[in-house]
Design a protein around this motif. Structure first.
Motif, mmCIF file in Angstrom:
data_model
loop_
_atom_site.group_PDB
_atom_site.id
_atom_site.type_symbol
_atom_site.label_atom_id
_atom_site.label_comp_id
_atom_site.label_asym_id
_atom_site.label_seq_id
_atom_site.Cartn_x
_atom_site.Cartn_y
_atom_site.Cartn_z
ATOM 1 N N UNK A 60 -22.785 0.442 38.584
ATOM 2 C CA UNK A 60 -22.893 -0.423 39.757
ATOM 3 C C UNK A 60 -23.885 0.138 40.777
ATOM 4 N N UNK A 61 -23.937 1.450 40.910
ATOM 5 C CA UNK A 61 -24.893 2.063 41.835
ATOM 6 C C UNK A 61 -26.324 1.793 41.381
ATOM 7 N N UNK A 62 -26.572 1.874 40.070
ATOM 8 C CA UNK A 62 -27.907 1.600 39.540
ATOM 9 C C UNK A 62 -28.341 0.173 39.871
ATOM 10 N N UNK A 63 -27.409 -0.765 39.781
ATOM 11 C CA UNK A 63 -27.735 -2.167 40.057
ATOM 12 C C UNK A 63 -27.711 -2.496 41.552
ATOM 13 N N UNK A 64 -27.235 -1.577 42.373
ATOM 14 C CA UNK A 64 -27.090 -1.877 43.791
ATOM 15 C C UNK A 64 -25.958 -2.858 44.034
ATOM 16 N N UNK A 65 -24.921 -2.800 43.188
ATOM 17 C CA UNK A 65 -23.804 -3.746 43.264
ATOM 18 C C UNK A 65 -22.464 -3.023 43.357
ATOM 19 N N UNK A 66 -22.416 -1.921 44.090
ATOM 20 C CA UNK A 66 -21.171 -1.179 44.211
ATOM 21 C C UNK A 66 -20.063 -2.069 44.763
ATOM 22 N N UNK A 67 -18.987 -2.173 43.997
ATOM 23 C CA UNK A 67 -17.822 -3.022 44.330
ATOM 24 C C UNK A 67 -18.219 -4.484 44.530
ATOM 25 N N UNK A 68 -19.315 -4.926 43.908
ATOM 26 C CA UNK A 68 -19.761 -6.309 44.084
ATOM 27 C C UNK A 68 -20.013 -7.028 42.762
ATOM 28 N N UNK A 69 -19.686 -6.395 41.639
ATOM 29 C CA UNK A 69 -19.881 -7.050 40.347
ATOM 30 C C UNK A 69 -18.785 -8.101 40.117
ATOM 31 N N UNK A 70 -19.149 -9.128 39.389
ATOM 32 C CA UNK A 70 -18.209 -10.206 39.066
ATOM 33 C C UNK A 70 -17.818 -10.064 37.592
ATOM 34 N N UNK A 71 -16.602 -9.590 37.330
ATOM 35 C CA UNK A 71 -16.159 -9.301 35.976
ATOM 36 C C UNK A 71 -15.198 -10.369 35.453
ATOM 37 N N UNK A 72 -15.324 -10.676 34.169
ATOM 38 C CA UNK A 72 -14.314 -11.492 33.500
ATOM 39 C C UNK A 72 -13.165 -10.613 33.039
#
Length: 288
Positions: free
Chosen positions: A178-190
């Motif tokens: 998530x840090x690599x994508x710049x999406x810490x605690x912001x990913x949308x998971x199924x």
């Protein structure tokens, strides 16, 4: 005797709830480091309790077996509870070593946790074997995990919904990804799963699935994608070419030189030539 020691270690093992630069491997330096940690000082005995990252399972098991063959009066037990729980355990004194597949946070360092980087690993992005997409850019991956891209046809594949799979909170692999994508605690998971094995198993039986695991954990049941045109291998990780690399860390409570003799011996072994050989056999890159 070994089983008795293992039982004693287990009984005392209470887990609380709860851009890297790479140098070339220097064999002489590794031998000197082993002497510094005290590897050559007699024959150790006792228990070493390790807890933490599920991504480090294969490496830790191989190192433990090799170490116990070298030192038959020592028992090494390893619990796979996630990086965060492993760090918590070592700070609480219920583990001697906390395995972490991410770098330490400032608060953890302030509490006394110290990084001992032992290997470098890539995080592999995987899909179900039937997917015809063979590579993604960072931006495409970011858009998939943020929910902006929801169908494989949007990234050059066949029309089919994307099923986004990740590892559960507390996973070092998840935090690094998530840090690599710049999406810490912001990913949308199924789905959020508890281990690399669970992620791979779900990908294998879920058409349209995408997930991430340690490169050395990836198996034939999932297709590993190129990222920015580069496939994760020991060579691309060693050269720093693959863009999604993270460290494998053995965390101690306080500096490694201040640990008891048995723990110094373990760290010396892991960072010495014998440990280096085991780590390479696991498909990882030993950290200089």
């Amino acid at each position: 005797m070994r089983e008795m020691l293992k039982a004693v270690c287990k009984a005392g093992f209470l887990i609380l709830a709860g851009g890297l630069l790479f140098g070339s491997v220097n064999r002489a330096g590794r031998r000197a480091e082993a002497r510094e940690y005290g590897e050559s000082e007699g024959k150790p005995s006792g228990c070493i309790r390790i807890a933490g990252s599920t991504s480090m399972e294969k490496m830790s098991e191989a190192l433990a077996e090799s170490f116990m063959e070298r030192y038959p009066e020592v028992t090494v037990t390893v619990e796979y509870v996630g990086s965060a729980a492993g760090i918590t355990a070592v700070l609480a004194g219920t583990a001697d070593i906390g395995n972490s597949s991410r770098k330490l946070k400032d608060g953890e360092k302030a509490s006394g946790a110290v990084e001992n980087i032992v290997a470098l690993d890539g995080i592999a992005v995987c899909t179900d074997p039937g997917n015809k997409v063979r590579g993604l850019t960072r931006q495409q991956l970011q858009d998939i995990y943020s929910g902006k891209i929801t169908d494989w046809s949007q990234v050059g594949g066949e029309p089919f919904p994307i099923v986004v799979i990740g590892q559960e909170a507390g996973s070092g692999t998840r935090e690094a990804f998530e840090a690599y994508l710049g999406l810490t605690r912001a990913c949308v998971y199924a789905n959020e799963l508890g281990s690399a094995g669970a992620v791979l198993a779900r990908i294998a039986v879920t058409p349209g699935a995408i997930g991430y695991v340690s490169t050395q954990a990836a198996d034939k049941n999932a297709a590993v994608l190129a990222l920015e045109g580069i496939v994760p291998t020991a060579e691309t990780i060693r050269a720093g070419d693959y863009p999604l690399i993270r460290p494998f860390i053995m965390v101690t409570n306080g500096d490694s030189s201040g640990q008891e003799r048995l723990i110094r011996t373990w760290l010396a072994y892991v960072r010495g030539e014998e440990g280096w050989s085991v780590i390479e056999k696991m498909g990882l890159v030993p950290a200089d």
